[in-house]
Design a protein around this motif. Structure first.
Motif, PDB file in Angstrom:
ATOM      1  N   THR A  57      20.440 -18.026 -26.801  1.00  0.00           N
ATOM      2  CA  THR A  57      19.943 -16.782 -26.210  1.00  0.00           C
ATOM      3  C   THR A  57      18.524 -16.518 -26.674  1.00  0.00           C
ATOM      4  OG1 THR A  57      22.182 -15.860 -26.180  1.00  0.00           O
ATOM      5  CG2 THR A  57      20.354 -14.304 -25.968  1.00  0.00           C
ATOM      6  N   PHE A  58      18.301 -16.726 -27.973  1.00  0.00           N
ATOM      7  CA  PHE A  58      16.957 -16.544 -28.515  1.00  0.00           C
ATOM      8  C   PHE A  58      15.979 -17.496 -27.845  1.00  0.00           C
ATOM      9  CE2 PHE A  58      13.616 -17.877 -31.449  1.00  0.00           C
ATOM     10  CZ  PHE A  58      13.024 -16.660 -31.737  1.00  0.00           C
ATOM     11  N   PHE A  59      16.385 -18.735 -27.675  1.00  0.00           N
ATOM     12  CA  PHE A  59      15.511 -19.734 -27.054  1.00  0.00           C
ATOM     13  C   PHE A  59      15.081 -19.302 -25.655  1.00  0.00           C
ATOM     14  CE2 PHE A  59      15.039 -23.348 -24.176  1.00  0.00           C
ATOM     15  CZ  PHE A  59      14.003 -24.044 -24.791  1.00  0.00           C
ATOM     16  N   LEU A  60      16.011 -18.789 -24.878  1.00  0.00           N
ATOM     17  CA  LEU A  60      15.712 -18.374 -23.508  1.00  0.00           C
ATOM     18  C   LEU A  60      14.629 -17.306 -23.474  1.00  0.00           C
ATOM     19  CD1 LEU A  60      16.300 -18.283 -20.461  1.00  0.00           C
ATOM     20  CD2 LEU A  60      18.114 -16.620 -20.959  1.00  0.00           C
ATOM     21  N   TRP A  61      14.826 -16.225 -24.223  1.00  0.00           N
ATOM     22  CA  TRP A  61      13.885 -15.115 -24.177  1.00  0.00           C
ATOM     23  C   TRP A  61      12.599 -15.411 -24.930  1.00  0.00           C
ATOM     24  CZ3 TRP A  61      14.692 -11.785 -20.550  1.00  0.00           C
ATOM     25  CH2 TRP A  61      15.997 -11.599 -20.089  1.00  0.00           C
ATOM     26  N   SER A  62      12.706 -16.189 -25.998  1.00  0.00           N
ATOM     27  CA  SER A  62      11.517 -16.585 -26.738  1.00  0.00           C
ATOM     28  C   SER A  62      10.636 -17.493 -25.889  1.00  0.00           C
ATOM     29  CB  SER A  62      11.918 -17.307 -28.029  1.00  0.00           C
ATOM     30  OG  SER A  62      10.790 -17.881 -28.660  1.00  0.00           O
ATOM     31  N   ALA A  63      11.257 -18.443 -25.189  1.00  0.00           N
ATOM     32  CA  ALA A  63      10.500 -19.357 -24.336  1.00  0.00           C
ATOM     33  C   ALA A  63       9.779 -18.580 -23.235  1.00  0.00           C
ATOM     34  CB  ALA A  63      11.430 -20.403 -23.724  1.00  0.00           C
ATOM     35  N   LEU A  64      10.491 -17.651 -22.603  1.00  0.00           N
ATOM     36  CA  LEU A  64       9.891 -16.853 -21.541  1.00  0.00           C
ATOM     37  C   LEU A  64       8.710 -16.039 -22.068  1.00  0.00           C
ATOM     38  CD1 LEU A  64       9.903 -15.815 -18.648  1.00  0.00           C
ATOM     39  CD2 LEU A  64      11.580 -14.089 -19.342  1.00  0.00           C
ATOM     40  N   GLY A  65       8.924 -15.361 -23.191  1.00  0.00           N
ATOM     41  CA  GLY A  65       7.866 -14.547 -23.769  1.00  0.00           C
ATOM     42  C   GLY A  65       6.672 -15.364 -24.212  1.00  0.00           C
ATOM     43  N   ASN A  66       6.923 -16.495 -24.855  1.00  0.00           N
ATOM     44  CA  ASN A  66       5.824 -17.339 -25.332  1.00  0.00           C
ATOM     45  C   ASN A  66       5.008 -17.917 -24.184  1.00  0.00           C
ATOM     46  OD1 ASN A  66       5.882 -17.299 -28.222  1.00  0.00           O
ATOM     47  ND2 ASN A  66       7.792 -18.462 -28.159  1.00  0.00           N
TER      48      ASN A  66
ATOM     49  N   ILE B   6       7.000 -22.231 -28.694  1.00  0.00           N
ATOM     50  CA  ILE B   6       8.457 -22.194 -28.564  1.00  0.00           C
ATOM     51  C   ILE B   6       9.119 -22.867 -29.757  1.00  0.00           C
ATOM     52  CG2 ILE B   6      10.408 -23.045 -27.214  1.00  0.00           C
ATOM     53  CD1 ILE B   6       8.587 -22.733 -24.717  1.00  0.00           C
ATOM     54  N   VAL B   7       8.599 -24.035 -30.148  1.00  0.00           N
ATOM     55  CA  VAL B   7       9.160 -24.755 -31.305  1.00  0.00           C
ATOM     56  C   VAL B   7       8.989 -23.942 -32.581  1.00  0.00           C
ATOM     57  CG1 VAL B   7       8.927 -26.802 -32.752  1.00  0.00           C
ATOM     58  CG2 VAL B   7       8.826 -27.030 -30.268  1.00  0.00           C
ATOM     59  N   GLY B   8       7.801 -23.354 -32.773  1.00  0.00           N
ATOM     60  CA  GLY B   8       7.558 -22.534 -33.958  1.00  0.00           C
ATOM     61  C   GLY B   8       8.491 -21.343 -34.030  1.00  0.00           C
ATOM     62  N   SER B   9       8.708 -20.695 -32.887  1.00  0.00           N
ATOM     63  CA  SER B   9       9.611 -19.544 -32.837  1.00  0.00           C
ATOM     64  C   SER B   9      11.039 -19.952 -33.176  1.00  0.00           C
ATOM     65  CB  SER B   9       9.573 -18.901 -31.445  1.00  0.00           C
ATOM     66  OG  SER B   9       8.287 -18.410 -31.154  1.00  0.00           O
ATOM     67  N   GLN B  10      11.458 -21.097 -32.667  1.00  0.00           N
ATOM     68  CA  GLN B  10      12.816 -21.566 -32.925  1.00  0.00           C
ATOM     69  C   GLN B  10      13.014 -21.882 -34.405  1.00  0.00           C
ATOM     70  OE1 GLN B  10      14.235 -21.269 -29.994  1.00  0.00           O
ATOM     71  NE2 GLN B  10      16.335 -21.565 -30.712  1.00  0.00           N
ATOM     72  N   ILE B  11      11.993 -22.433 -35.028  1.00  0.00           N
ATOM     73  CA  ILE B  11      12.068 -22.702 -36.474  1.00  0.00           C
ATOM     74  C   ILE B  11      12.159 -21.388 -37.238  1.00  0.00           C
ATOM     75  CG2 ILE B  11      10.759 -23.555 -38.460  1.00  0.00           C
ATOM     76  CD1 ILE B  11       9.763 -25.810 -36.682  1.00  0.00           C
ATOM     77  N   GLY B  12      11.380 -20.391 -36.806  1.00  0.00           N
ATOM     78  CA  GLY B  12      11.450 -19.074 -37.436  1.00  0.00           C
ATOM     79  C   GLY B  12      12.845 -18.487 -37.331  1.00  0.00           C
ATOM     80  N   HIS B  13      13.474 -18.648 -36.176  1.00  0.00           N
ATOM     81  CA  HIS B  13      14.848 -18.176 -35.980  1.00  0.00           C
ATOM     82  C   HIS B  13      15.802 -18.889 -36.931  1.00  0.00           C
ATOM     83  CE1 HIS B  13      18.876 -18.285 -34.121  1.00  0.00           C
ATOM     84  NE2 HIS B  13      18.585 -17.091 -33.627  1.00  0.00           N
TER      85      HIS B  13
ATOM     86  N   MET C 249      21.508 -13.391 -33.708  1.00  0.00           N
ATOM     87  CA  MET C 249      21.249 -13.612 -32.293  1.00  0.00           C
ATOM     88  C   MET C 249      21.459 -15.098 -32.008  1.00  0.00           C
ATOM     89  SD  MET C 249      17.860 -12.662 -30.036  1.00  0.00           S
ATOM     90  CE  MET C 249      17.931 -12.664 -28.242  1.00  0.00           C
ATOM     91  N   PRO C 250      22.336 -15.469 -31.067  1.00  0.00           N
ATOM     92  CA  PRO C 250      22.614 -16.873 -30.794  1.00  0.00           C
ATOM     93  C   PRO C 250      21.347 -17.664 -30.517  1.00  0.00           C
ATOM     94  CG  PRO C 250      24.169 -15.483 -29.635  1.00  0.00           C
ATOM     95  CD  PRO C 250      23.122 -14.563 -30.199  1.00  0.00           C
ATOM     96  N   ALA C 251      21.279 -18.885 -31.044  1.00  0.00           N
ATOM     97  CA  ALA C 251      20.081 -19.705 -30.902  1.00  0.00           C
ATOM     98  C   ALA C 251      19.719 -19.948 -29.446  1.00  0.00           C
ATOM     99  CB  ALA C 251      20.277 -21.036 -31.631  1.00  0.00           C
TER     100      ALA C 251
END
Length: 253
Positions: A151-160, A78-85, A147-149
């Motif tokens: 909103t991205f966090f929500l779906w990224s967290a779920l997917g990860n 989740i943290v890695g994805s957020q940094i990528g965003h 894409m709002p951070a």
């Protein structure tokens, strides 16, 4: 240097050498920076699951805590994805406007953008966790396309969480049932897991094959052609690919 590269691309070598720390580092890099697209995330998680089972010492020659993996790995993903965003939001389109190299393949970026535009940001971020290569590029792409951070966090967290936990538990469950050694058991099964993640791309390739027989062009092919034209115009290429519009629509909910 060669041995290090081989270790990085070998799930069993990574786990036996670096343990949980190696798993966390690879997953973080794969999702945080675009140069991590070639890292073995799926097979690494699967083998890590086996390394936490009763067959760990026999098959992987190392043992890890399943609890530690189930808790720490999703957090790192989740943290890695957020940094990528954030990187995508910070550097924008120029992050992807570069020629192909060993550590960058534009085709993955283009396909990530295609899925993002076709299915919308939420679904693209969620589904991309299971598409090898694409999941790395979707993170900065989501930032680039505004894409709002949150909103991205929500779906990224779920997917990860679903992606990581599924791979780990699958490896753990099979670890108690399989027999053999690393060469005859783990690697073939890990390869099957990796192939499963290629199914979405295989379906698109099948569409391309059928369209080619009919003399038609698929959505993905058309998007790639338009994207190449837009890319050529941005970077100043003289031999541009014909296109009718510029690819890269902004984020759709």
């Amino acid at each position: 240097m060669t041995n290090l590269a081989l270790n990085i691309l070998s799930p069993a070598s990574l786990i036996s050498t670096f343990g949980v720390a190696g798993v966390l580092l690879i997953i973080f890099v794969e999702l945080a920076v675009i140069v991590g697209f070639f890292l073995p995330g799926d097979s690494l998680l699967f083998v890590a699951g086996i390394a936490s089972s009763s067959a760990a010492n026999t098959l992987v020659h190392a043992h890890m805590s399943l609890a530690a993996l189930l808790i720490a790995t999703p957090i790192v993903a989740i943290v890695g994805s957020q940094i990528g965003h954030y990187i995508g939001a910070r550097f924008g389109r120029r992050l992807f406007d570069r020629p192909d190299s060993r550590f960058f393949k534009r085709k993955y970026a283009v396909r990530a953008e295609f899925y993002f535009n076709k299915y919308g940001g939420a679904k693209a971020v969620l589904v991309s966790r299971f598409i090898v290569g694409v999941r790395t590029f979707v993170n900065p792409l989501a930032g680039m396309l505004d894409m709002p951070a949150r909103t991205f966090f929500l779906w990224s967290a779920l997917g990860n969480i679903v992606w990581v936990e599924l791979m780990l538990v699958l490896g753990y469950e099979l670890g108690d049932k399989i027999k053999g050694n690393i060469d005859t058991t783990i690697l073939p099964i890990a390869l099957v897991v990796a192939v499963i993640t290629l199914i979405p791309l295989a379906l698109e390739m099948n569409k391309e094959r059928k369209a080619a027989k009919r003399g038609e062009e698929t959505e993905l092919q058309r998007f790639e052609r338009e994207h190449e034209r837009a890319y050529a115009e941005r970077v100043g290429y003289q031999d541009a690919v014909p296109a009718v519009s510029t690819a890269g629509a902004r984020h759709r909910k």
